[in-house]
Scaffold this motif. Structure first.
Motif, PDB file in Angstrom:
ATOM      1  N   GLN A 137      78.494  19.533  -3.389  1.00 31.71           N
ATOM      2  CA  GLN A 137      78.719  20.872  -2.816  1.00 31.71           C
ATOM      3  C   GLN A 137      77.512  21.799  -2.963  1.00 31.71           C
ATOM      4  O   GLN A 137      77.434  22.834  -2.309  1.00 31.71           O
ATOM      5  N   GLU A 138      76.577  21.427  -3.836  1.00 29.93           N
ATOM      6  CA  GLU A 138      75.352  22.233  -4.015  1.00 29.93           C
ATOM      7  C   GLU A 138      74.250  21.835  -3.034  1.00 29.93           C
ATOM      8  O   GLU A 138      73.198  22.482  -2.999  1.00 29.93           O
ATOM      9  N   VAL A 139      74.467  20.750  -2.293  1.00 26.99           N
ATOM     10  CA  VAL A 139      73.415  20.235  -1.408  1.00 26.99           C
ATOM     11  C   VAL A 139      73.407  21.059  -0.112  1.00 26.99           C
ATOM     12  O   VAL A 139      73.982  20.675   0.901  1.00 26.99           O
ATOM     13  N   HIS A 235      76.254   8.846  -4.820  1.00 29.96           N
ATOM     14  CA  HIS A 235      76.242   8.930  -3.352  1.00 29.96           C
ATOM     15  C   HIS A 235      74.871   9.410  -2.892  1.00 29.96           C
ATOM     16  O   HIS A 235      74.195  10.164  -3.606  1.00 29.96           O
ATOM     17  N   CYS A 236      74.507   9.000  -1.679  1.00 26.62           N
ATOM     18  CA  CYS A 236      73.333   9.574  -1.019  1.00 26.62           C
ATOM     19  C   CYS A 236      73.805  10.708  -0.124  1.00 26.62           C
ATOM     20  O   CYS A 236      74.740  10.532   0.666  1.00 26.62           O
ATOM     21  N   VAL A 237      73.148  11.858  -0.238  1.00 25.05           N
ATOM     22  CA  VAL A 237      73.606  13.063   0.449  1.00 25.05           C
ATOM     23  C   VAL A 237      72.417  13.723   1.153  1.00 25.05           C
ATOM     24  O   VAL A 237      71.380  13.973   0.532  1.00 25.05           O
ATOM     25  N   ALA A 238      72.592  14.029   2.442  1.00 21.11           N
ATOM     26  CA  ALA A 238      71.536  14.689   3.211  1.00 21.11           C
ATOM     27  C   ALA A 238      71.778  16.186   3.262  1.00 21.11           C
ATOM     28  O   ALA A 238      72.928  16.646   3.322  1.00 21.11           O
ATOM     29  N   VAL A 239      70.682  16.932   3.238  1.00 12.96           N
ATOM     30  CA  VAL A 239      70.736  18.381   3.427  1.00 12.96           C
ATOM     31  C   VAL A 239      70.710  18.649   4.930  1.00 12.96           C
ATOM     32  O   VAL A 239      69.756  18.254   5.612  1.00 12.96           O
ATOM     33  N   THR A 240      71.753  19.287   5.453  1.00 12.13           N
ATOM     34  CA  THR A 240      71.748  19.663   6.874  1.00 12.13           C
ATOM     35  C   THR A 240      72.086  21.143   6.990  1.00 12.13           C
ATOM     36  O   THR A 240      72.582  21.745   6.032  1.00 12.13           O
ATOM     37  N   ARG A 241      71.825  21.714   8.161  1.00 12.04           N
ATOM     38  CA  ARG A 241      72.132  23.136   8.340  1.00 12.04           C
ATOM     39  C   ARG A 241      73.637  23.383   8.308  1.00 12.04           C
ATOM     40  O   ARG A 241      74.085  24.514   8.157  1.00 12.04           O
ATOM     41  N   ASN A 242      74.418  22.288   8.468  1.00 12.81           N
ATOM     42  CA  ASN A 242      75.885  22.416   8.388  1.00 12.81           C
ATOM     43  C   ASN A 242      76.428  22.052   7.013  1.00 12.81           C
ATOM     44  O   ASN A 242      77.622  21.824   6.857  1.00 12.81           O
ATOM     45  N   GLY A 243      75.527  21.955   6.013  1.00  8.80           N
ATOM     46  CA  GLY A 243      75.990  21.638   4.666  1.00  8.80           C
ATOM     47  C   GLY A 243      75.745  20.194   4.300  1.00  8.80           C
ATOM     48  O   GLY A 243      75.032  19.472   5.009  1.00  8.80           O
ATOM     49  N   PRO A 244      76.336  19.750   3.178  1.00  7.21           N
ATOM     50  CA  PRO A 244      76.067  18.392   2.693  1.00  7.21           C
ATOM     51  C   PRO A 244      76.641  17.328   3.626  1.00  7.21           C
ATOM     52  O   PRO A 244      77.760  17.471   4.119  1.00  7.21           O
ATOM     53  N   LEU A 245      75.849  16.270   3.844  1.00  2.94           N
ATOM     54  CA  LEU A 245      76.315  15.131   4.641  1.00  2.94           C
ATOM     55  C   LEU A 245      76.220  13.889   3.764  1.00  2.94           C
ATOM     56  O   LEU A 245      75.125  13.435   3.427  1.00  2.94           O
ATOM     57  N   VAL A 246      77.383  13.366   3.356  1.00  2.00           N
ATOM     58  CA  VAL A 246      77.411  12.162   2.508  1.00  2.00           C
ATOM     59  C   VAL A 246      77.192  10.943   3.389  1.00  2.00           C
ATOM     60  O   VAL A 246      77.923  10.727   4.354  1.00  2.00           O
ATOM     61  N   LEU A 247      76.172  10.165   3.059  1.00  6.52           N
ATOM     62  CA  LEU A 247      75.783   9.039   3.918  1.00  6.52           C
ATOM     63  C   LEU A 247      76.419   7.721   3.492  1.00  6.52           C
ATOM     64  O   LEU A 247      76.474   6.777   4.257  1.00  6.52           O
TER      65      LEU A 247
END
Ligand code: MF3
Ligand code: CO
Length: 249
Positions: A137-139, A235-247
């Protein structure tokens, strides 16, 4: 240097991440008393190939297997073995990495063996998994790597457990380990600022007792110094403008 990924690259990472998720689901279903950690390894290796990917860990600094299987007081990097037979009441961390089309995925879960898990171990698994959820949630744009680590540390310590310091999460992409390092502790607002397209492998390692770790004579298996049980989720998590994206699910 931190590699920020394009949309196309994130799509590739999602594909490798999904495969890791599928492998972990498959292996998890097999965990039971009487099953050896090498049995898990064999099924994982077959599944990775069936899904068209390659294992990321096997051969990495001469690591011999596709999985890390870490039982009870083992924190991470346990090496699968025919001799390590799981028994009722154990917990086992299963860590898997794959590469597909040049992009890596890396994820871990810890699961109970059998149906009679001790309440303290049930709590350990819940707290560790929840600490990962809180970190995810911090990503977000504008947050920092310190915010991610602080989220894990605050939640874990407020539940009376400790976070391992000797091993950390990491950036991931065209290599298994990229910058930045992602500790499971930290100070809010400190550390690298998160930018669009960064991908973090966040992997809390949580001990019931003291935080210290040591590595066994096999040069891989990290165990707790005090012998207390330890759990690990990743988990691997991407930073996106819409918030965290768990890959990796
Ligand atoms: N998830 C672990 C990591 O990211 C597993 C690495 S095992 C190794 O460090 F063999 F590849 F080193
Ligand atoms: Co990792």
């Amino acid at each position: 240097m931190i590699n920020c990924k394009s949309q196309t690259e994130l799509e590739k990472m999602r594909r490798s991440g999904r495969i890791v998720g599928q492998v972990l689901e498959t292996v998890k279903a097999l965990v039971a008393p009487g099953v050896s950690t090498m049995d898990l390894e064999r099924v994982a290796e077959e599944k990775i190939h069936e899904l068209g990917a390659k294992p990321a860990f096997k051969g990495y600094y001469d690591y011999p297997c596709v999985l890390c299987t870490s039982v009870n007081n083992e924190i991470i990097h346990g090496i699968p073995s025919e001799k390590r037979v799981l028994k009722e009441g154990d917990i086992v961390s299963i860590d898997c990495g794959v590469v597909l089309d040049g992009y890596y995925g890396d994820s871990a879960i810890t699961v109970p063996v059998g149906n009679t898990i001790a309440p303290e171990l049930k709590k350990l698994l819940e707290v560790t998994e929840t600490s990962l959820k809180k970190a995810i949630q911090e990503v977000r744009l504008g947050k920092t790597v310190g915010d991610v680590g602080a989220a894990v540390q605050e939640y874990v310590e407020s539940n009376g457990f400790s976070v391992v310091r000797e091993f950390v999460g990491h950036g991931i992409g065209t290599r298994l380990h990229e910058e930045p390092q992602v500790p499971n502790y930290g100070v809010r607002g400190h550390g690298t600022r998160l930018r669009e397209g960064m991908v973090l492998a966040i992997e809390p390692m949580v001990n019931i007792g003291k935080p210290e770790a040591r590595v066994l004579g096999d040069k891989w298996t990290a165990v707790t110094v005090d012998g207390s049980y330890s759990a690990h989720f990743e988990h691997c998590v991407a930073v996106t403008r819409n918030g965290p994206l768990v890959l990796t699910e």
